[in-house]
Scaffold this motif. Structure first.
Motif, PDB file in Angstrom:
ATOM      1  N   ARG A 140       0.798  -1.412   0.040  1.00 23.51           N
ATOM      2  CA  ARG A 140       0.138   0.068   0.165  1.00 23.51           C
ATOM      3  C   ARG A 140       0.844   1.213  -0.005  1.00 23.51           C
ATOM      4  O   ARG A 140       1.807   1.308   0.693  1.00 23.51           O
ATOM      5  CB  ARG A 140      -0.861   0.040   1.185  1.00 23.51           C
ATOM      6  N   SER A 141       0.571   2.200  -0.939  1.00 18.31           N
ATOM      7  CA  SER A 141       1.305   3.435  -1.036  1.00 18.31           C
ATOM      8  C   SER A 141       0.628   4.600  -0.680  1.00 18.31           C
ATOM      9  O   SER A 141       0.934   5.879  -0.812  1.00 18.31           O
ATOM     10  CB  SER A 141       1.903   3.675  -2.327  1.00 18.31           C
ATOM     11  N   SER A 142      -0.741   4.268  -0.440  1.00 15.84           N
ATOM     12  CA  SER A 142      -1.491   5.663   0.169  1.00 15.84           C
ATOM     13  C   SER A 142      -2.489   5.140   1.058  1.00 15.84           C
ATOM     14  O   SER A 142      -2.822   4.076   1.545  1.00 15.84           O
ATOM     15  CB  SER A 142      -2.159   6.098  -1.308  1.00 15.84           C
ATOM     16  N   ASN A 143      -3.182   6.458   1.867  1.00 13.55           N
ATOM     17  CA  ASN A 143      -4.182   5.953   2.681  1.00 13.55           C
ATOM     18  C   ASN A 143      -3.518   5.340   4.016  1.00 13.55           C
ATOM     19  O   ASN A 143      -3.901   4.328   4.636  1.00 13.55           O
ATOM     20  CB  ASN A 143      -5.444   5.200   2.302  1.00 13.55           C
ATOM     21  N   ILE A 144      -2.239   5.895   4.257  1.00 10.10           N
ATOM     22  CA  ILE A 144      -1.492   5.144   5.411  1.00 10.10           C
ATOM     23  C   ILE A 144      -1.104   6.424   6.177  1.00 10.10           C
ATOM     24  O   ILE A 144      -1.028   7.523   5.730  1.00 10.10           O
ATOM     25  CB  ILE A 144      -0.211   4.279   4.843  1.00 10.10           C
ATOM     26  N   TYR A 145      -0.944   5.927   7.403  1.00 13.93           N
ATOM     27  CA  TYR A 145      -0.520   7.379   8.342  1.00 13.93           C
ATOM     28  C   TYR A 145       0.720   6.729   9.293  1.00 13.93           C
ATOM     29  O   TYR A 145       1.089   5.684   9.448  1.00 13.93           O
ATOM     30  CB  TYR A 145      -1.661   7.368   9.073  1.00 13.93           C
ATOM     31  N   TYR A 146       1.304   7.803   9.647  1.00  9.73           N
ATOM     32  CA  TYR A 146       2.488   7.595  10.434  1.00  9.73           C
ATOM     33  C   TYR A 146       2.344   8.656  11.647  1.00  9.73           C
ATOM     34  O   TYR A 146       1.968   9.929  11.756  1.00  9.73           O
ATOM     35  CB  TYR A 146       3.696   8.140   9.805  1.00  9.73           C
ATOM     36  N   PHE A 147       2.375   8.202  13.087  1.00  8.72           N
ATOM     37  CA  PHE A 147       2.368   9.303  14.154  1.00  8.72           C
ATOM     38  C   PHE A 147       3.616   9.740  14.441  1.00  8.72           C
ATOM     39  O   PHE A 147       4.561   9.305  14.631  1.00  8.72           O
ATOM     40  CB  PHE A 147       1.845   8.479  15.438  1.00  8.72           C
ATOM     41  N   ASP A 148       3.452  11.170  14.240  1.00  2.75           N
ATOM     42  CA  ASP A 148       4.822  11.911  14.581  1.00  2.75           C
ATOM     43  C   ASP A 148       4.739  12.335  15.793  1.00  2.75           C
ATOM     44  O   ASP A 148       3.807  13.335  16.449  1.00  2.75           O
ATOM     45  CB  ASP A 148       4.869  13.271  13.604  1.00  2.75           C
ATOM     46  N   ALA A 149       5.610  12.034  16.980  1.00  2.00           N
ATOM     47  CA  ALA A 149       5.797  12.354  18.186  1.00  2.00           C
ATOM     48  C   ALA A 149       5.929  13.467  18.272  1.00  2.00           C
ATOM     49  O   ALA A 149       5.756  14.290  19.157  1.00  2.00           O
ATOM     50  CB  ALA A 149       6.733  11.257  18.992  1.00  2.00           C
ATOM     51  N   LYS A 176       5.276  16.415  16.511  1.00  2.00           N
ATOM     52  CA  LYS A 176       3.964  17.149  16.263  1.00  2.00           C
ATOM     53  C   LYS A 176       2.952  16.832  17.009  1.00  2.00           C
ATOM     54  O   LYS A 176       1.820  17.358  17.288  1.00  2.00           O
ATOM     55  CB  LYS A 176       3.805  17.029  14.926  1.00  2.00           C
ATOM     56  N   GLY A 177       2.657  15.480  17.494  1.00  2.00           N
ATOM     57  CA  GLY A 177       1.752  15.083  18.366  1.00  2.00           C
ATOM     58  C   GLY A 177       0.609  14.613  17.679  1.00  2.00           C
ATOM     59  O   GLY A 177      -0.654  14.602  18.271  1.00  2.00           O
ATOM     60  N   TYR A 178       0.634  14.131  16.629  1.00  2.00           N
ATOM     61  CA  TYR A 178      -0.560  13.761  15.655  1.00  2.00           C
ATOM     62  C   TYR A 178       0.050  12.901  14.540  1.00  2.00           C
ATOM     63  O   TYR A 178       1.065  13.051  14.058  1.00  2.00           O
ATOM     64  CB  TYR A 178      -1.527  15.154  15.222  1.00  2.00           C
ATOM     65  N   GLU A 179      -1.121  12.209  13.778  1.00  2.00           N
ATOM     66  CA  GLU A 179      -0.767  11.438  12.739  1.00  2.00           C
ATOM     67  C   GLU A 179      -0.804  12.044  11.355  1.00  2.00           C
ATOM     68  O   GLU A 179      -1.558  13.160  11.393  1.00  2.00           O
ATOM     69  CB  GLU A 179      -1.746  10.085  12.709  1.00  2.00           C
ATOM     70  N   ARG A 180       0.261  11.781  10.754  1.00  2.00           N
ATOM     71  CA  ARG A 180       0.467  12.514   9.346  1.00  2.00           C
ATOM     72  C   ARG A 180       0.061  11.534   8.237  1.00  2.00           C
ATOM     73  O   ARG A 180       0.671  10.315   8.249  1.00  2.00           O
ATOM     74  CB  ARG A 180       1.924  13.006   9.185  1.00  2.00           C
ATOM     75  N   GLU A 181      -0.615  12.006   7.207  1.00  2.00           N
ATOM     76  CA  GLU A 181      -0.981  11.175   6.136  1.00  2.00           C
ATOM     77  C   GLU A 181       0.342  10.810   5.183  1.00  2.00           C
ATOM     78  O   GLU A 181       1.090  11.896   4.980  1.00  2.00           O
ATOM     79  CB  GLU A 181      -2.031  11.487   5.298  1.00  2.00           C
ATOM     80  N   LEU A 182       0.595   9.637   4.768  1.00  2.00           N
ATOM     81  CA  LEU A 182       1.640   9.335   3.680  1.00  2.00           C
ATOM     82  C   LEU A 182       1.218   8.864   2.268  1.00  2.00           C
ATOM     83  O   LEU A 182       0.046   8.355   2.321  1.00  2.00           O
ATOM     84  CB  LEU A 182       2.392   8.080   4.446  1.00  2.00           C
ATOM     85  N   LYS A 183       2.049   9.445   1.601  1.00  2.00           N
ATOM     86  CA  LYS A 183       1.583   8.620   0.017  1.00  2.00           C
ATOM     87  C   LYS A 183       2.974   8.723  -0.488  1.00  2.00           C
ATOM     88  O   LYS A 183       3.924   9.537  -0.582  1.00  2.00           O
ATOM     89  CB  LYS A 183       0.678   9.873  -0.510  1.00  2.00           C
TER      90      LYS A 183
END
Length: 267
Positions: free
Chosen positions: A51-60, A62-69
């Motif tokens: 999967r290369s889209s609609n995936i997320y990474y929690f950025d400690a 920044k304190g929130y999840e960021r969308e990856l693509k």
């Protein structure tokens, strides 16, 4: 009349304490190199699309999840940092592997640092790390085999009874030694763990005494008795393995006397 003496004011020098600046830990520098990624569990399908889209990474930080693509026309895998058109690209493993050239740093960073399936569906091939793990396993195998070579027959029988059960009683000393060495080579971690377990010898002692009729275990596996007169020796606690309970009982004052008595009968 006495004159008052003037008191002199003494200036106390002010010492300024130097301000120590704490340096923030720096992130490890990204190494530019070709990288290889492999599917886990030795899976090697002809083609596997990650999967290369609609995936997320929690950025400690920044304190929130960021969308990856993954977009080949972007310099970042983070959607909130992208500029212009986003042309989605596929991530395809061929025969279980994916080779990524050093020029494709965006894809490498996505796979090595941020992808949520990292170390779950795939891993990055790291020769130095894998070599260190292999060395550790080989050293453990060597330690286990050397220890197995030095074991006396009683300890060898005790350990192999855990692996083979009652079949040990029918094996010759050569067969027992062969299987012991194979067990040490194939499962060194368990072998070394059993070698340090005092109860292994005591369990084997109790099983031998029962097989020879010196002790008797009731049909419900709850009571050990003398084989000669059925006199009760101990009750097995609820939810405990009978021979594990017997091994623990041999360490008590009453159990040590019975152990010594059985040992004389076995000799």
């Amino acid at each position: 009349m006495a004159k008052k003496q003037k008191t002199q004011e003494v200036e106390v020098p002010v010492v300024e304490t130097p301000v120590v600046k704490t340096q923030k830990p720096t992130k490890p520098k990204w190494e530019i190199k070709d990288r290889v990624y492999n599917l886990k569990s030795n899976k090697k399908p002809i083609s596997f699309t990650l999967r290369s889209s609609n995936i997320y990474y929690f950025d400690a930080d920044k304190g929130y999840e960021r969308e990856l693509k993954y977009c080949e026309n972007q310099r970042t895998p983070f959607v909130d940092e992208m500029q212009g058109d986003q042309r989605l690209s596929h991530i395809v493993f061929r025969n279980g592997s994916l080779f990524v050239e050093k020029e494709k740093t965006t894809l490498q960073r996505l796979l090595s640092l941020y992808h949520p399936h990292k170390d779950k569906l795939f891993t990055e091939y790291q020769p130095a790390k894998e070599a260190a793990t292999e060395i550790e396993i080989l050293e453990m195998e060597a330690d286990a085999i050397l220890a197995a070579r030095e074991l006396d027959i009683d300890m060898a029988e005790a350990i192999m009874r855990v692996e083979l059960g009652s079949r040990v009683a029918e094996m010759s000393s050569k067969e027992l030694k062969r299987d012991l060495l194979l067990f040490a080579r194939n499962n060194p971690s368990l072998f070394l763990e059993l070698l340090k377990d005092d109860n292994v010898v005591l369990r084997n002692f109790g099983i031998k005494a029962t097989e020879l009729g010196i002790l008797k275990l009731s049909t419900d596996n709850r009571t050990f008795m003398w084989g000669s007169n059925d006199r009760k020796l101990m009750n097995v606690p609820f939810d405990e393995h009978p021979y594990s309970a017997l091994a623990a009982w041999f360490k008590t004052d009453e159990g040590m006397e019975i152990y010594a008595n059985i040992e004389k009968q076995l000799k």
